[in-house]
Design a protein around this motif. Sequence first.
Motif, mmCIF file in Angstrom:
data_model
loop_
_atom_site.group_PDB
_atom_site.id
_atom_site.type_symbol
_atom_site.label_atom_id
_atom_site.label_comp_id
_atom_site.label_asym_id
_atom_site.label_seq_id
_atom_site.Cartn_x
_atom_site.Cartn_y
_atom_site.Cartn_z
ATOM 1 N N CYS A 133 -20.871 -12.226 -3.058
ATOM 2 C CA CYS A 133 -20.929 -11.709 -1.800
ATOM 3 C C CYS A 133 -21.085 -10.073 -1.811
ATOM 4 C CB CYS A 133 -19.840 -12.308 -0.806
ATOM 5 S SG CYS A 133 -19.805 -13.967 -0.788
ATOM 6 N N ALA A 134 -20.117 -9.640 -2.549
ATOM 7 C CA ALA A 134 -19.937 -8.017 -2.424
ATOM 8 C C ALA A 134 -19.389 -7.923 -4.127
ATOM 9 C CB ALA A 134 -19.134 -7.448 -1.476
ATOM 10 N N TYR A 135 -19.689 -6.451 -4.399
ATOM 11 C CA TYR A 135 -19.272 -5.994 -5.642
ATOM 12 C C TYR A 135 -19.069 -4.514 -5.761
ATOM 13 C CZ TYR A 135 -24.062 -5.101 -7.145
ATOM 14 O OH TYR A 135 -25.199 -4.419 -7.424
ATOM 15 N N ALA A 136 -18.328 -4.035 -6.381
ATOM 16 C CA ALA A 136 -18.092 -2.385 -6.510
ATOM 17 C C ALA A 136 -17.910 -2.172 -8.191
ATOM 18 C CB ALA A 136 -17.113 -1.962 -5.600
ATOM 19 N N VAL A 137 -18.639 -1.604 -8.893
ATOM 20 C CA VAL A 137 -18.164 -0.982 -10.116
ATOM 21 C C VAL A 137 -17.845 0.333 -10.084
ATOM 22 C CG1 VAL A 137 -19.012 -1.006 -12.650
ATOM 23 C CG2 VAL A 137 -20.020 -2.791 -10.939
ATOM 24 N N MET A 138 -16.613 0.290 -10.491
ATOM 25 C CA MET A 138 -16.052 1.742 -10.461
ATOM 26 C C MET A 138 -15.831 2.332 -12.086
ATOM 27 S SD MET A 138 -15.018 1.713 -7.172
ATOM 28 C CE MET A 138 -14.325 0.889 -6.161
ATOM 29 N N SER A 139 -15.225 3.464 -12.196
ATOM 30 C CA SER A 139 -15.270 4.068 -13.585
ATOM 31 C C SER A 139 -14.471 2.921 -14.474
ATOM 32 C CB SER A 139 -14.760 5.349 -13.539
ATOM 33 O OG SER A 139 -13.362 5.252 -13.082
ATOM 34 N N ASN A 140 -13.342 2.589 -13.868
ATOM 35 C CA ASN A 140 -12.377 1.997 -14.953
ATOM 36 C C ASN A 140 -11.924 0.444 -14.642
ATOM 37 O OD1 ASN A 140 -10.688 2.480 -13.100
ATOM 38 N ND2 ASN A 140 -9.109 3.001 -14.549
ATOM 39 N N HIS A 141 -12.715 -0.063 -13.474
ATOM 40 C CA HIS A 141 -12.657 -1.433 -13.015
ATOM 41 C C HIS A 141 -13.608 -1.920 -12.018
ATOM 42 C CE1 HIS A 141 -11.151 0.898 -9.634
ATOM 43 N NE2 HIS A 141 -11.099 -0.246 -8.759
ATOM 44 N N TYR A 142 -13.509 -3.315 -11.892
ATOM 45 C CA TYR A 142 -14.669 -3.479 -10.826
ATOM 46 C C TYR A 142 -14.099 -4.770 -9.766
ATOM 47 C CZ TYR A 142 -15.814 -7.426 -14.132
ATOM 48 O OH TYR A 142 -15.819 -8.400 -14.693
ATOM 49 N N HIS A 143 -14.345 -4.714 -8.700
ATOM 50 C CA HIS A 143 -14.187 -5.813 -7.696
ATOM 51 C C HIS A 143 -15.289 -6.761 -7.366
ATOM 52 C CE1 HIS A 143 -10.339 -3.732 -6.390
ATOM 53 N NE2 HIS A 143 -11.216 -2.609 -6.732
#
Length: 129
Positions: free
Chosen positions: A63-73
């Motif tokens: 449904c949604a995702y976010a890839v950050m520098s040291n983690h992801y949701h």
Amino acid sequence: MTISRRKLIEPQITPFYHVINLCVRRAYLCGDDPYNGKNYQHRRGWIVNKIKQLAAVFCIDVCAYAVMSNHYHLVLKIDTEQQQKLTSEAVISRWLQLFNGHPIAVDFLKEGKISSDKQQALSTLVTEW
């Protein structure tokens, strides 16, 4: 004490789940690492492609995702309707996309049938997956 995923996830209650994966010890998934000066931005595409691949194999909608520098949701929805439509052959072929071929699964896909002595092992394999 940890709880097994089998007990944590109950699609009857809710098919939606928020998942977080965190890198530890100054490890970077993407972006600039200030400690060694390297840029890992090229990994972002790898991560997104792997998320899409795994979602297709496991009957999950992202449904949604976010890839950050040291983690992801991830916000995921379990597609129980698609899961229930899968045949044994489909489950086995999906499993083989991710893991090395279990001899029972490979035999089943080659011959289209399985001997009675291996039937119980196959049932266990499909149930655990």
